[in-house]
Write an enzyme that holds these catalytic residues in place. Structure first.
Site, PDB file in Angstrom:
ATOM      1  N   ASP A  28      23.146   2.937   4.409  1.00 46.48           N
ATOM      2  CA  ASP A  28      24.271   2.730   3.500  1.00 46.48           C
ATOM      3  C   ASP A  28      25.204   1.694   4.111  1.00 46.48           C
ATOM      4  OD1 ASP A  28      26.144   3.013   1.509  1.00 46.48           O
ATOM      5  OD2 ASP A  28      27.081   4.783   2.422  1.00 46.48           O
ATOM      6  N   ASP A  39      29.318   4.949   0.382  1.00 46.08           N
ATOM      7  CA  ASP A  39      29.214   5.888  -0.745  1.00 46.08           C
ATOM      8  C   ASP A  39      28.150   6.960  -0.507  1.00 46.08           C
ATOM      9  OD1 ASP A  39      26.899   4.463  -1.076  1.00 46.08           O
ATOM     10  OD2 ASP A  39      27.304   3.830  -3.137  1.00 46.08           O
ATOM     11  N   ASP A  49      21.651   1.168   0.396  1.00 45.58           N
ATOM     12  CA  ASP A  49      21.758   0.031  -0.515  1.00 45.58           C
ATOM     13  C   ASP A  49      21.086  -1.210   0.076  1.00 45.58           C
ATOM     14  OD1 ASP A  49      23.807  -0.754   1.380  1.00 45.58           O
ATOM     15  OD2 ASP A  49      25.124   0.641   0.308  1.00 45.58           O
ATOM     16  N   ASP A  99       8.653  -1.862  -6.380  1.00 48.39           N
ATOM     17  CA  ASP A  99       8.050  -0.773  -7.139  1.00 48.39           C
ATOM     18  C   ASP A  99       8.089  -1.176  -8.608  1.00 48.39           C
ATOM     19  OD1 ASP A  99       7.240   1.996  -7.716  1.00 48.39           O
ATOM     20  OD2 ASP A  99       8.164   2.451  -5.778  1.00 48.39           O
ATOM     21  N   ASP A 119       3.616   2.303  -9.987  1.00 47.22           N
ATOM     22  CA  ASP A 119       3.825   3.745 -10.103  1.00 47.22           C
ATOM     23  C   ASP A 119       2.772   4.369 -11.032  1.00 47.22           C
ATOM     24  OD1 ASP A 119       5.820   5.898  -9.439  1.00 47.22           O
ATOM     25  OD2 ASP A 119       5.975   6.021 -11.611  1.00 47.22           O
ATOM     26  N   GLU A 165      -0.513   3.275  -7.252  1.00 47.67           N
ATOM     27  CA  GLU A 165      -0.374   4.687  -6.870  1.00 47.67           C
ATOM     28  C   GLU A 165      -1.345   5.491  -7.727  1.00 47.67           C
ATOM     29  OE1 GLU A 165       2.677   8.496  -6.778  1.00 47.67           O
ATOM     30  OE2 GLU A 165       2.687   7.087  -8.434  1.00 47.67           O
ATOM     31  N   HIS A 203       7.477   9.326  -0.309  1.00 46.38           N
ATOM     32  CA  HIS A 203       8.669  10.044  -0.760  1.00 46.38           C
ATOM     33  C   HIS A 203       8.352  11.230  -1.674  1.00 46.38           C
ATOM     34  CE1 HIS A 203       7.478   7.419  -3.926  1.00 46.38           C
ATOM     35  NE2 HIS A 203       8.331   7.976  -4.769  1.00 46.38           N
ATOM     36  N   ASP A 204       7.083  11.451  -1.971  1.00 45.71           N
ATOM     37  CA  ASP A 204       6.701  12.573  -2.838  1.00 45.71           C
ATOM     38  C   ASP A 204       6.058  13.715  -2.066  1.00 45.71           C
ATOM     39  OD1 ASP A 204       7.491  11.175  -5.144  1.00 45.71           O
ATOM     40  OD2 ASP A 204       5.551  10.155  -5.259  1.00 45.71           O
TER      41      ASP A 204
HETATM   42  C1  GLC Z   1       5.479   8.560  -8.862  1.00 45.66           C
HETATM   43  C2  GLC Z   1       6.624   8.428  -7.898  1.00 45.66           C
HETATM   44  C3  GLC Z   1       7.457   9.660  -7.995  1.00 45.66           C
HETATM   45  C4  GLC Z   1       8.009   9.766  -9.393  1.00 45.66           C
HETATM   46  C5  GLC Z   1       6.880   9.745 -10.410  1.00 45.66           C
HETATM   47  C6  GLC Z   1       7.397   9.481 -11.778  1.00 45.66           C
HETATM   48  O1  GLC Z   1       4.618   9.581  -8.509  1.00 45.66           O
HETATM   49  O2  GLC Z   1       6.143   8.196  -6.614  1.00 45.66           O
HETATM   50  O3  GLC Z   1       8.504   9.659  -7.067  1.00 45.66           O
HETATM   51  O4  GLC Z   1       8.748  10.933  -9.532  1.00 45.66           O
HETATM   52  O5  GLC Z   1       5.964   8.716 -10.156  1.00 45.66           O
HETATM   53  O6  GLC Z   1       7.835   8.168 -11.889  1.00 45.66           O
HETATM   54 MG    MG Z   2      25.797   2.556  -0.510  1.00 45.35          MG
END
Ligand code: GLC
Ligand code: MG
Length: 533
Positions: free
Chosen positions: A25, A29, A33, A102, A204, A267, A328-329
C-alpha cells in the site's frame, strides 16, 4: 551459461503473481496499489523474477475483489490511475521484466454498462450479450446449474421476467460468448492493453467461457462429499469445457500473435487429458494452460511422479509445460504440506521442466492467516460458512519488514497480519543465509543460470517410497534431482545405474559440495540437486 536454442521469455522465465490488494500500500488506505507495486519492483528483480502477473486492477464494485469488472479499459481508483499503470509498465520494462495482466472474459460485473443495458429490457440490443432464459413452467430455473460460490447459477430478474446465468456471484453475470459482438468487444479489450505494451494475459476461468447451447442439465456427482463446496454436487459437463471454447481461445491467440512475443495463459482446472486440449489444434490455443497439479494432487511421491509423467506424456508436440504451486484461490503451500516440505515443493517447482509461477509471499514461507469469522471478506467463504472455503487466509498482506503492519501499510490493513511477521519478512530473511527467501533466491538463480534446469529435457529416474528422482539435462550437462517427500530419512538405491557427481544445491546448504556415488541418503524433508559427472 549454455545457450543452445532460443527460447521465448515465457518459456525460460519465472512468473510471480502479485495480488495487488495485498502487495504494498502506498497511500495508507490499507489496500495495496500500483504505486506500491512500483516501489517493490527492485525486490522482484533481486529475487530473480522475470515476469509479473498482476490480478485484476480495473474498476470494479469489488464483490469478488476485482474479478467483477465494470470497466475493462481503466484502473480502479483504489489502485491508482491509468498514468500510474503506464508508469508501472515502464518501470517493469526498464528492469527487463514482463508484465502480465488478468483478463476476465467469462463474466462482467452486474454494474458493467453492458449488463445494465442488457437487463434494461428484453429487446435491448445488448440483451443477447448475456445468458438470459425463461423460467420453466413452474417458475423454476432453466436448468440445474450451480454457482461456484454456492446456490443456483441462475438469478431471476423481476423487471424483465427472465433468469440470467452466473457461474460465480450473481454480481458476476456470464457473458454470452456465442454472440460475435461479445467476442469482438473482448478482443478489443485485449488490443487496448496489448497496444499499451502489456506482455500478455492470464485469462480467468478459460474453461467456463462457453456453455452447452441447449443448456442441458448437469449430471449428479456420485463422489460428492458434504464437506465440499455445494458446487461439487454436480459434474459441470454442460456448463464448462465445451468443444466450442477452443474456437474462442484460438481467436484470443490470434489477437495475441498479432503482436510481438506476447503470452496467453489460461486458468483451467481440468484433468490432464482435458487440460492439454487447451494448447489448441497445432498449438493455436493458449500458450500456457495453467497446470495446477502441484496444488490439487495429494502430496506423495507416487502420485506426483505418476502425474508428472502423465503430464509430460500428454503434452502436444511443441506444447510448453508449466507448473504452479499456489495462487489467490488456494491454501498456501506451507499450510497444505508444512514449512519443511514447502522447501521440497519449491525445489520441485523450480526444477521441473516448464515455466514456474510463484505466488507472492510463498518465497518467505508465509502461512495461511486465520481470519476471525466476523472479519471474513471472501464471498466464497461468506456464502458457504460451514465449509471453511474462505480464500482470505492466503490473501493477507505481504510481509516486508518488522515495522508496523510489516511495512505493508501505514493504515489499517484490509486483512490482518500474522503475529510472527516480525520474524517472517523480507528484510529479516534477506540477511539470513538459511531463510526460505535466501533458499528461493539461490534456487531461482541456479535455475536461470543452468540451461539444463531452465529449458533442458526431463527424464524420470525412480520413485521409491517417499523418494522422487529425476534428471534434467542438455547435451552438455545433467542434473539429478532427489526429493524426500516425507519427514523420515530414506535412501535412494539406483537400480540400473550409478549416479556420480556432486551436490550443488540442497535444502540444507551444508550438504553442498558433497560428492555422490551409489546409494544416496537423505534426511526427512530433504531435497538435493546433484550435478552429474
Ligand atoms: C477465478 C479467479 C477467482 C475468481 C473467479 C471468478 O477462478 O482466480 O479469484 O473468484 O475466477 O472470477
Ligand atoms: Mg492503497
Amino acid at each position: 551459461m549454455e545457450q543452445e536454442q532460443k527460447y521465448l521469455w515465457w518459456q525460460s522465465g519465472i512468473i510471480y503473481q502479485v495480488y495487488p490488494r495485498s502487495f504494498q500500500d502506498s497511500d495508507g488506505d490499507g489496500v495495496g496499489d500500483l504505486k506500491g507495486i512500483i516501489g517493490r519492483l527492485d525486490y522482484l528483480k533481486w529475487l530473480g523474477i522475470t515476469a509479473v502477473w498482476v490480478s485484476p486492477i480495473f474498476p470494479s464494485p469489488m464483490a469478488d475483489f476485482g474479478y467483477d469488472i465494470s470497466d475493462y479499459c481503466d484502473i480502479h481508483p483504489l489502485f491508482g490511475s491509468i498514468d500510474d499503470f503506464d508508469e508501472l509498465l515502464q518501470e517493469v520494462h526498464k528492469r527487463d521484466m514482463k508484465l502480465i495482466l488478468d483478463l476476465v472474459p467469462n463474466h462482467t460485473s452486474n454494474q458493467h454498462p453492458w449488463f445494465l443495458e442488457s437487463r434494461s429490457s428484453r429487446d435491448n440490443p445488448k440483451r443477447d450479450w448475456y445468458i438470459w432464459h425463461n423460467a420453466k413452467e413452474d417458475g423454476s430455473e432453466p436448468n440445474n446449474w450451480l454457482s461456484v460460490f454456492g446456490g443456483s447459477g441462475w438469478e431471476w430478474d423481476e423487471q424483465t421476467q427472465q433468469y440470467y446465468y452466473h457461474a460465480f456471484l450473481k454480481e458476476q453475470p456470464d457473458l454470452n460468448w456465442r454472440n460475435p459482438e461479445v467476442q469482438q468487444a473482448m478482443l478489443d479489450v485485449m488490443r487496448f492493453w496489448l497496444d499499451k505494451g502489456v506482455d500478455g494475459f492470464r485469462v480467468d476461468v478459460m474453461w467456463h467461457m462457453i456453455k452447452d447451447k441447449n443448456l442441458r442439465d448437469n449430471p449428479a456427482n456420485p463422489d460428492y462429499q458434504s464437506h465440499q463446496s455445494t458446487y461439487e454436487q454436480l459434474i459441470p459437463a454442460f456448463s464448462t469445457d465445451q468443444p466450442e471454447v477452443h474456437d474462442i481461445v484460438a481467436k484470443m491467440r490470434k489477437v495475441t500473435d498479432a503482436y510481438d512475443e506476447r503470452v496467453l495463459i489460461g486458468e483451467i482446472y481440468l484433468p490432464v487429458h482435458r487440460l492439454v486440449t487447451y494448447y489448441g489444434q497445432d498449438n493455436n490455443g493458449t500458450h500456457l494452460p495453467f497446470n495446477f497439479m502441484l496444488i490439487t494432487m495429494d502430496w506423495n511421491a507416487r502420485t506426483i511422479s505418476t502425474n508428472v509423467d502423465e503430464y509430460e506424456g500428454a503434452l502436444p508436440e511443441g506444447g510448453w509445460p508449466n507448473w504452479v504451486i499456489g495462487n489467490h484461490d488456494q491454501p498456501r503451500i506451507t499450510s497444505r504440506i508444512g514449512q519443511s516440505q514447502a522447501k521440497v515443493a519449491a525445489m520441485l517447482l523450480l526444477t521441473l521442466r516448464g515455466t514456474p509461477t510463484l505466488y507472492y509471499g510463498d518465497e518467505l514461507g508465509m502461512r495461511d492467516v486465520p481470519i476471525p469469522p466476523d472479519k471474513i471478506q471472501d464471498p466464497q467463504g461468506l456464502n458457504m460458512p460451514d465449509k471453511d472455503l474462505s480464500r482470505d487466509p492466503a490473501r493477507t498482506p505481504m510481509q516486508w519488514d518488522n515495522s508496523a503492519n510489516a511495512g505493508f501499510t501505514s493504515g489499517e490493513p484490509w486483512l490482518p497480519l500474522p503475529g510472527n511477521y516480525k520474524r517472517v519478512n523480507v528484510e529479516v530473511q534477506k540477511e539470513d543465509a538459511y531463510s526460505m527467501l535466501s533458499y528461493y533466491r539461490r534456487l531461482i538463480t541456479l535455475r536461470q543460470q543452468e540451461a539444463a534446469l531452465n529449458v533442458g529435457d526431463y527424464a524420470p529416474v525412480i520413485t521409491d517410497g517417499p523418494l522422487l528422482a529425476y534428471i534434467r539435462k542438455t547435451e552438455r550437462k545433467q542434473f539429478l534431482v532427489v526429493l524426500n517427500l516425507s519427514h523420515k530419512p530414506c535412501t535412494l538405491k539406483p537400480k540400473h545405474q550409478t549416479y556420480k557427481g556432486k551436490i550443488i544445491f540442497a535444502t540444507d546448504p551444508e550438504r553442498e559440495g558433497e560428492p555422490v556415488a551409489g546409494n544416496i541418503s537423505l534426511y526427512g524433508d530433504e531435497g538435493i540437486l546433484v550435478e552429474l559427472a
